[in-house]
Design a protein around this motif. Structure first.
Motif, PDB file in Angstrom:
ATOM      1  N   MET A 109       0.877  -1.264  -0.026  1.00  0.00           N
ATOM      2  CA  MET A 109       0.048   0.061  -0.118  1.00  0.00           C
ATOM      3  C   MET A 109       0.703   1.170  -0.088  1.00  0.00           C
ATOM      4  O   MET A 109       2.038   1.092   0.446  1.00  0.00           O
ATOM      5  CB  MET A 109      -1.027   0.002   1.286  1.00  0.00           C
ATOM      6  CG  MET A 109      -1.932  -1.239   1.444  1.00  0.00           C
ATOM      7  SD  MET A 109      -3.060  -0.700   2.511  1.00  0.00           S
ATOM      8  CE  MET A 109      -4.072  -2.312   2.355  1.00  0.00           C
ATOM      9  N   THR A 110       0.478   2.312  -0.533  1.00  0.00           N
ATOM     10  CA  THR A 110       1.054   3.701  -0.487  1.00  0.00           C
ATOM     11  C   THR A 110       1.024   3.945   0.915  1.00  0.00           C
ATOM     12  O   THR A 110       0.250   3.759   1.643  1.00  0.00           O
ATOM     13  CB  THR A 110       0.273   4.763  -1.614  1.00  0.00           C
ATOM     14  OG1 THR A 110      -0.793   5.181  -0.884  1.00  0.00           O
ATOM     15  CG2 THR A 110       0.130   4.203  -2.904  1.00  0.00           C
ATOM     16  N   MET A 111       2.059   4.930   1.199  1.00  0.00           N
ATOM     17  CA  MET A 111       2.243   5.781   2.667  1.00  0.00           C
ATOM     18  C   MET A 111       1.423   6.859   2.605  1.00  0.00           C
ATOM     19  O   MET A 111       1.356   7.557   3.710  1.00  0.00           O
ATOM     20  CB  MET A 111       3.767   6.070   2.747  1.00  0.00           C
ATOM     21  CG  MET A 111       4.622   4.583   2.638  1.00  0.00           C
ATOM     22  SD  MET A 111       4.444   3.842   3.939  1.00  0.00           S
ATOM     23  CE  MET A 111       4.950   4.976   5.582  1.00  0.00           C
ATOM     24  N   SER A 112       0.439   7.249   1.750  1.00  0.00           N
ATOM     25  CA  SER A 112      -0.484   8.353   1.707  1.00  0.00           C
ATOM     26  C   SER A 112      -1.486   8.087   2.772  1.00  0.00           C
ATOM     27  O   SER A 112      -1.653   6.894   3.191  1.00  0.00           O
ATOM     28  CB  SER A 112      -1.066   8.618   0.269  1.00  0.00           C
ATOM     29  OG  SER A 112      -1.719   7.305   0.212  1.00  0.00           O
ATOM     30  N   LEU A 113      -2.210   9.177   3.088  1.00  0.00           N
ATOM     31  CA  LEU A 113      -3.460   9.054   3.890  1.00  0.00           C
ATOM     32  C   LEU A 113      -4.684   9.418   3.157  1.00  0.00           C
ATOM     33  O   LEU A 113      -4.453  10.816   2.848  1.00  0.00           O
ATOM     34  CB  LEU A 113      -3.134   9.994   5.226  1.00  0.00           C
ATOM     35  CG  LEU A 113      -2.073   9.426   6.255  1.00  0.00           C
ATOM     36  CD1 LEU A 113      -2.153  10.228   7.286  1.00  0.00           C
ATOM     37  CD2 LEU A 113      -2.459   8.085   6.615  1.00  0.00           C
ATOM     38  N   PRO A 114      -5.567   8.811   2.842  1.00  0.00           N
ATOM     39  CA  PRO A 114      -5.589   7.303   3.217  1.00  0.00           C
ATOM     40  C   PRO A 114      -4.793   6.716   2.279  1.00  0.00           C
ATOM     41  O   PRO A 114      -4.322   7.103   1.118  1.00  0.00           O
ATOM     42  CB  PRO A 114      -7.140   6.988   3.074  1.00  0.00           C
ATOM     43  CG  PRO A 114      -7.582   7.984   1.670  1.00  0.00           C
ATOM     44  CD  PRO A 114      -6.816   9.428   2.319  1.00  0.00           C
ATOM     45  N   PRO A 115      -4.224   5.464   2.715  1.00  0.00           N
ATOM     46  CA  PRO A 115      -3.497   4.675   1.842  1.00  0.00           C
ATOM     47  C   PRO A 115      -4.370   4.150   0.661  1.00  0.00           C
ATOM     48  O   PRO A 115      -5.431   4.052   0.652  1.00  0.00           O
ATOM     49  CB  PRO A 115      -3.128   3.340   2.613  1.00  0.00           C
ATOM     50  CG  PRO A 115      -4.013   3.217   3.760  1.00  0.00           C
ATOM     51  CD  PRO A 115      -4.325   4.767   3.891  1.00  0.00           C
ATOM     52  N   GLN A 116      -3.395   3.801  -0.444  1.00  0.00           N
ATOM     53  CA  GLN A 116      -4.018   3.313  -1.674  1.00  0.00           C
ATOM     54  C   GLN A 116      -3.501   1.926  -2.012  1.00  0.00           C
ATOM     55  O   GLN A 116      -2.240   1.674  -1.839  1.00  0.00           O
ATOM     56  CB  GLN A 116      -3.715   4.424  -2.654  1.00  0.00           C
ATOM     57  CG  GLN A 116      -4.426   5.615  -2.568  1.00  0.00           C
ATOM     58  CD  GLN A 116      -4.041   6.565  -3.655  1.00  0.00           C
ATOM     59  OE1 GLN A 116      -4.133   6.240  -4.990  1.00  0.00           O
ATOM     60  NE2 GLN A 116      -3.850   7.943  -3.436  1.00  0.00           N
TER      61      GLN A 116
END
Length: 328
Positions: A109-116
């Motif tokens: 998963m990506t480290m973004s918020l929310p994860p992708q």
């Protein structure tokens, strides 16, 4: 970039990190152990859906203990979207914001918020208080112990290792259906690398199995003596267990119905019909892949020819031939 993709693929594929491990050392063979790879279970995410303009889905639930209580799920082309009750295709065009969906995704998963992340399967049209089917990836062969009596008793169930370290018991009487075909399938089609959606009764007994399209050309394993089994059949040529662990190229490729020929200046050439899949010369550190959009394949270990047999590192051959490795 291609080197990064290759390393990532090796990390995600057990075949690519075949560690013909300590069991082979008992036979006095020299082993260079590869890193052990866990067969991680797919991650289940769920929640009320918000459809995004990109075509992806935002799933959000109110479970504060769920680390994936909010996640963006991308839908790759062809991903199965299944009606939880019927097991038939679900029309995603009819899904509305606020509907509840379940999805199983990979561990990346990506480290973004929310994860992708990307969906392996999506399940919807779930009635209130309905037991949602579960998604599994089979990682080995039947572990049922057959009593040593004759005649052998009729088989009533199979016990299959699945990703995450569990064992799934499937009764022979369970209803098995394939996704989007009318083929007849049985428990014998539940082979290593298969992905399945499973319905269970209130006691946890498997009642129904939906078998998804098989994503590999075949499956294989190697024991501590170097004996190679492909699609359940033992090959006449063994693996070389020293160094990185090397598989006999021709024997493995022909076992999954590729054609192999030796061409001067090109070495071993693997073809499917008239199409060349790849070619490799002894001592080469690259497999040539004419017409492949990703270009040639950088080998993790040089190609070896010994006593007329050409070998490639297990991880390389697994990925070049699209084979699933499982550990017995």
């Amino acid at each position: 970039m291609r080197r990064f993709v290759k390393v990532l693929s090796l990390a995600l594929c057990a075949a690519a990190l075949l560690s013909l491990p300590a069991m082979a050392a008992e036979d006095g063979l020299l082993i260079s152990p590869a890193p052990a790879v866990e067969s991680l279970a797919p991650v289940r995410v769920w929640g009320k859906v918000t459809k995004l303009e990109s075509g992806s889905l935002l799933l959000k639930n109110d479970n504060k203990d769920d680390i994936y209580s909010e996640v963006v799920v991308h839908l790759p082309e062809g991903v199965p979207c299944v009606d939880a009750v019927t097991g038939l295709p679900m029309d995603m065009g009819k899904v509305k914001d606020g509907d509840t969906l379940y999805a199983w995704v990979g561990n990346a998963m990506t480290m973004s918020l929310p994860p992708q992340t990307s969906a392996l399967i999506v399940v919807g049209n779930i009635p209130a208080d309905y037991k949602v089917p579960e998604f599994y990836k089979i990682t080995g062969t039947d572990k049922t112990v057959t009593p040593a009596i004759y005649p052998a008793p009729e088989r009533t169930e199979v016990n299959l290792p699945v990703a995450g370290g569990e064992t799934l018991t499937v009764p022979v009487s369970a209803q098995l259906t394939p996704w989007l075909t009318k083929n007849i399938v049985t428990v014998d089609d539940l082979v290593p690398g298969s992905q399945i959606l499973v319905w269970k009764d209130k006691d946890g007994k498997v009642e129904k199995v939906l078998l998804l399209p098989y994503g590999y050309r075949g499956y294989y394993t190697v024991n501590g003596k170097g004996e190679v089994t492909v699609n359940g059949e033992k090959l006449s040529v063994n693996a070389r267990l020293s160094g990185p662990g090397l598989l006999p190229l021709r024997a493995v490729a022909e076992a999954v119905n590729y054609d192999v020929a030796w061409v001067k200046g090109q070495g071993a050439v693997v073809k499917e019909g008239d199409k060349v899949l790849f070619s490799v010369l002894p001592g080469a550190e690259t497999a040539k892949r004419p017409g492949n959009e990703d270009g040639d394949w950088e080998l993790t270990a040089p190609c070896v020819t010994e006593e007329g047999v050409t070998y490639l590192a297990a991880g390389d051959l697994s990925l070049l031939l699209n084979l699933y490795f499982y550990s017995e």
